[in-house]
Design a protein around this motif. Sequence first.
Motif, PDB file in Angstrom:
ATOM      1  N   ALA A 188       6.294   7.877 -11.318  1.00  0.00           N
ATOM      2  CA  ALA A 188       7.512   8.675 -11.456  1.00  0.00           C
ATOM      3  C   ALA A 188       8.255   8.696 -10.126  1.00  0.00           C
ATOM      4  O   ALA A 188       8.382   9.733  -9.482  1.00  0.00           O
ATOM      5  CB  ALA A 188       7.172  10.086 -11.910  1.00  0.00           C
ATOM      6  N   ILE A 189       8.727   7.536  -9.690  1.00  0.00           N
ATOM      7  CA  ILE A 189       9.437   7.431  -8.410  1.00  0.00           C
ATOM      8  C   ILE A 189      10.932   7.505  -8.688  1.00  0.00           C
ATOM      9  O   ILE A 189      11.487   6.628  -9.355  1.00  0.00           O
ATOM     10  CB  ILE A 189       9.109   6.110  -7.694  1.00  0.00           C
ATOM     11  N   PRO A 190      11.602   8.560  -8.203  1.00  0.00           N
ATOM     12  CA  PRO A 190      13.049   8.629  -8.383  1.00  0.00           C
ATOM     13  C   PRO A 190      13.688   7.373  -7.782  1.00  0.00           C
ATOM     14  O   PRO A 190      13.341   6.962  -6.678  1.00  0.00           O
ATOM     15  CB  PRO A 190      13.462   9.877  -7.608  1.00  0.00           C
ATOM     16  N   THR A 191      14.614   6.779  -8.537  1.00  0.00           N
ATOM     17  CA  THR A 191      15.193   5.498  -8.136  1.00  0.00           C
ATOM     18  C   THR A 191      16.700   5.571  -8.035  1.00  0.00           C
ATOM     19  O   THR A 191      17.373   6.135  -8.903  1.00  0.00           O
ATOM     20  CB  THR A 191      14.788   4.398  -9.143  1.00  0.00           C
ATOM     21  N   ILE A 192      17.216   4.973  -6.962  1.00  0.00           N
ATOM     22  CA  ILE A 192      18.655   4.821  -6.744  1.00  0.00           C
ATOM     23  C   ILE A 192      18.941   3.329  -6.778  1.00  0.00           C
ATOM     24  O   ILE A 192      18.343   2.565  -6.019  1.00  0.00           O
ATOM     25  CB  ILE A 192      19.075   5.422  -5.383  1.00  0.00           C
ATOM     26  N   LEU A 193      19.836   2.918  -7.674  1.00  0.00           N
ATOM     27  CA  LEU A 193      20.220   1.511  -7.757  1.00  0.00           C
ATOM     28  C   LEU A 193      21.510   1.281  -6.991  1.00  0.00           C
ATOM     29  O   LEU A 193      22.411   2.113  -7.012  1.00  0.00           O
ATOM     30  CB  LEU A 193      20.418   1.093  -9.220  1.00  0.00           C
ATOM     31  N   VAL A 194      21.573   0.135  -6.315  1.00  0.00           N
ATOM     32  CA  VAL A 194      22.741  -0.244  -5.525  1.00  0.00           C
ATOM     33  C   VAL A 194      23.163  -1.645  -5.958  1.00  0.00           C
ATOM     34  O   VAL A 194      22.313  -2.511  -6.172  1.00  0.00           O
ATOM     35  CB  VAL A 194      22.392  -0.244  -4.016  1.00  0.00           C
ATOM     36  N   THR A 195      24.479  -1.864  -6.084  1.00  0.00           N
ATOM     37  CA  THR A 195      24.944  -3.181  -6.506  1.00  0.00           C
ATOM     38  C   THR A 195      26.267  -3.567  -5.869  1.00  0.00           C
ATOM     39  O   THR A 195      27.102  -2.712  -5.596  1.00  0.00           O
ATOM     40  CB  THR A 195      25.076  -3.259  -8.041  1.00  0.00           C
TER      41      THR A 195
ATOM     42  N   ARG B 188       0.831  -1.206   0.000  1.00  0.00           N
ATOM     43  CA  ARG B 188       0.000   0.000   0.000  1.00  0.00           C
ATOM     44  C   ARG B 188       0.864   1.254   0.000  1.00  0.00           C
ATOM     45  O   ARG B 188       0.381   2.364  -0.242  1.00  0.00           O
ATOM     46  CB  ARG B 188      -0.920   0.012   1.217  1.00  0.00           C
ATOM     47  N   LEU B 189       2.176   1.101   0.264  1.00  0.00           N
ATOM     48  CA  LEU B 189       3.085   2.249   0.324  1.00  0.00           C
ATOM     49  C   LEU B 189       3.669   2.624  -1.032  1.00  0.00           C
ATOM     50  O   LEU B 189       4.375   3.630  -1.142  1.00  0.00           O
ATOM     51  CB  LEU B 189       4.224   1.965   1.313  1.00  0.00           C
ATOM     52  N   LEU B 190       3.377   1.852  -2.060  1.00  0.00           N
ATOM     53  CA  LEU B 190       3.907   2.144  -3.394  1.00  0.00           C
ATOM     54  C   LEU B 190       3.606   3.581  -3.806  1.00  0.00           C
ATOM     55  O   LEU B 190       4.499   4.323  -4.204  1.00  0.00           O
ATOM     56  CB  LEU B 190       3.324   1.159  -4.417  1.00  0.00           C
ATOM     57  N   ARG B 191       2.359   3.991  -3.681  1.00  0.00           N
ATOM     58  CA  ARG B 191       1.954   5.334  -4.103  1.00  0.00           C
ATOM     59  C   ARG B 191       2.533   6.429  -3.224  1.00  0.00           C
ATOM     60  O   ARG B 191       2.628   7.578  -3.652  1.00  0.00           O
ATOM     61  CB  ARG B 191       0.439   5.444  -4.113  1.00  0.00           C
ATOM     62  N   GLU B 192       2.906   6.095  -1.990  1.00  0.00           N
ATOM     63  CA  GLU B 192       3.445   7.094  -1.066  1.00  0.00           C
ATOM     64  C   GLU B 192       4.960   7.242  -1.166  1.00  0.00           C
ATOM     65  O   GLU B 192       5.528   8.168  -0.590  1.00  0.00           O
ATOM     66  CB  GLU B 192       3.086   6.709   0.376  1.00  0.00           C
ATOM     67  N   THR B 193       5.607   6.333  -1.869  1.00  0.00           N
ATOM     68  CA  THR B 193       7.063   6.331  -1.947  1.00  0.00           C
ATOM     69  C   THR B 193       7.576   7.538  -2.721  1.00  0.00           C
ATOM     70  O   THR B 193       7.203   7.750  -3.876  1.00  0.00           O
ATOM     71  CB  THR B 193       7.565   5.023  -2.591  1.00  0.00           C
ATOM     72  N   ALA B 194       8.449   8.331  -2.074  1.00  0.00           N
ATOM     73  CA  ALA B 194       9.034   9.519  -2.704  1.00  0.00           C
ATOM     74  C   ALA B 194      10.344   9.191  -3.395  1.00  0.00           C
ATOM     75  O   ALA B 194      10.772   9.898  -4.307  1.00  0.00           O
ATOM     76  CB  ALA B 194       9.261  10.601  -1.656  1.00  0.00           C
ATOM     77  N   CYS B 195      11.005   8.115  -2.944  1.00  0.00           N
ATOM     78  CA  CYS B 195      12.259   7.678  -3.545  1.00  0.00           C
ATOM     79  C   CYS B 195      12.428   6.189  -3.267  1.00  0.00           C
ATOM     80  O   CYS B 195      12.119   5.722  -2.172  1.00  0.00           O
ATOM     81  CB  CYS B 195      13.439   8.468  -2.970  1.00  0.00           C
ATOM     82  N   LEU B 196      12.941   5.475  -4.272  1.00  0.00           N
ATOM     83  CA  LEU B 196      13.174   4.045  -4.163  1.00  0.00           C
ATOM     84  C   LEU B 196      14.670   3.773  -4.203  1.00  0.00           C
ATOM     85  O   LEU B 196      15.370   4.285  -5.073  1.00  0.00           O
ATOM     86  CB  LEU B 196      12.488   3.327  -5.329  1.00  0.00           C
TER      87      LEU B 196
ATOM     88  N   ARG C 142      12.075  -0.026 -14.562  1.00  0.00           N
ATOM     89  CA  ARG C 142      11.386   0.024 -15.867  1.00  0.00           C
ATOM     90  C   ARG C 142       9.889  -0.243 -15.705  1.00  0.00           C
ATOM     91  O   ARG C 142       9.061   0.398 -16.360  1.00  0.00           O
ATOM     92  CB  ARG C 142      12.004  -0.982 -16.828  1.00  0.00           C
ATOM     93  N   HIS C 143       9.541  -1.212 -14.853  1.00  0.00           N
ATOM     94  CA  HIS C 143       8.136  -1.529 -14.603  1.00  0.00           C
ATOM     95  C   HIS C 143       7.402  -0.303 -14.039  1.00  0.00           C
ATOM     96  O   HIS C 143       6.288   0.011 -14.476  1.00  0.00           O
ATOM     97  CB  HIS C 143       8.024  -2.714 -13.638  1.00  0.00           C
ATOM     98  N   LEU C 144       8.021   0.359 -13.075  1.00  0.00           N
ATOM     99  CA  LEU C 144       7.403   1.541 -12.471  1.00  0.00           C
ATOM    100  C   LEU C 144       7.198   2.646 -13.506  1.00  0.00           C
ATOM    101  O   LEU C 144       6.137   3.275 -13.561  1.00  0.00           O
ATOM    102  CB  LEU C 144       8.243   2.048 -11.297  1.00  0.00           C
ATOM    103  N   VAL C 145       8.217   2.885 -14.329  1.00  0.00           N
ATOM    104  CA  VAL C 145       8.112   3.903 -15.376  1.00  0.00           C
ATOM    105  C   VAL C 145       6.990   3.545 -16.347  1.00  0.00           C
ATOM    106  O   VAL C 145       6.130   4.371 -16.668  1.00  0.00           O
ATOM    107  CB  VAL C 145       9.461   4.066 -16.116  1.00  0.00           C
ATOM    108  N   ASP C 146       6.974   2.285 -16.794  1.00  0.00           N
ATOM    109  CA  ASP C 146       5.945   1.832 -17.736  1.00  0.00           C
ATOM    110  C   ASP C 146       4.540   1.926 -17.142  1.00  0.00           C
ATOM    111  O   ASP C 146       3.567   2.150 -17.861  1.00  0.00           O
ATOM    112  CB  ASP C 146       6.211   0.394 -18.189  1.00  0.00           C
TER     113      ASP C 146
END
Length: 130
Positions: free
Chosen positions: A76-83, A44-52, A68-72
């Motif tokens: 429009a959740i700004p995303t930071i990738l970590v690896t 339920r927090l998907l819509r409330e997320t300001a940054c992922l 990509r799924h979120l964009v499609d």
Amino acid sequence: MLNRALISIVDDDQTFRESMHQLVMSLGYTVEAFPSAADFLASRLLRETACLVTDVQMPGMTGVELHRHLVDAGYAIPTILVTAYPDEAIRDQALRDGVVCFLSKPVDDKHLDRCLRSALQPGTPIDDKS
């Protein structure tokens, strides 16, 4: 001072997920953590997320696929990738696809803080090299 913007963390590695949760909280943000992309997408927090903040390599759906799924889907959740496995080709494509930052594990606290600020305040300059 607590920032009310919700930062959602998605990482299948429980130890890293918990340490990232603590780190982001220590930077003053509201944080929720999820063990998989599917759990995040069903939340339920998907819509409330300001940054992922999400791991690149995860079973099921990778962080890149999640972004990509979120964009499609129109999120429009700004995303930071970590690896833990830096790959220049993946990094370059992710940044072209609109990812805010691409960070290597272990994550540098100050760089993460700059990335979060940039994600929440578009136009804030950051050095996107990890």
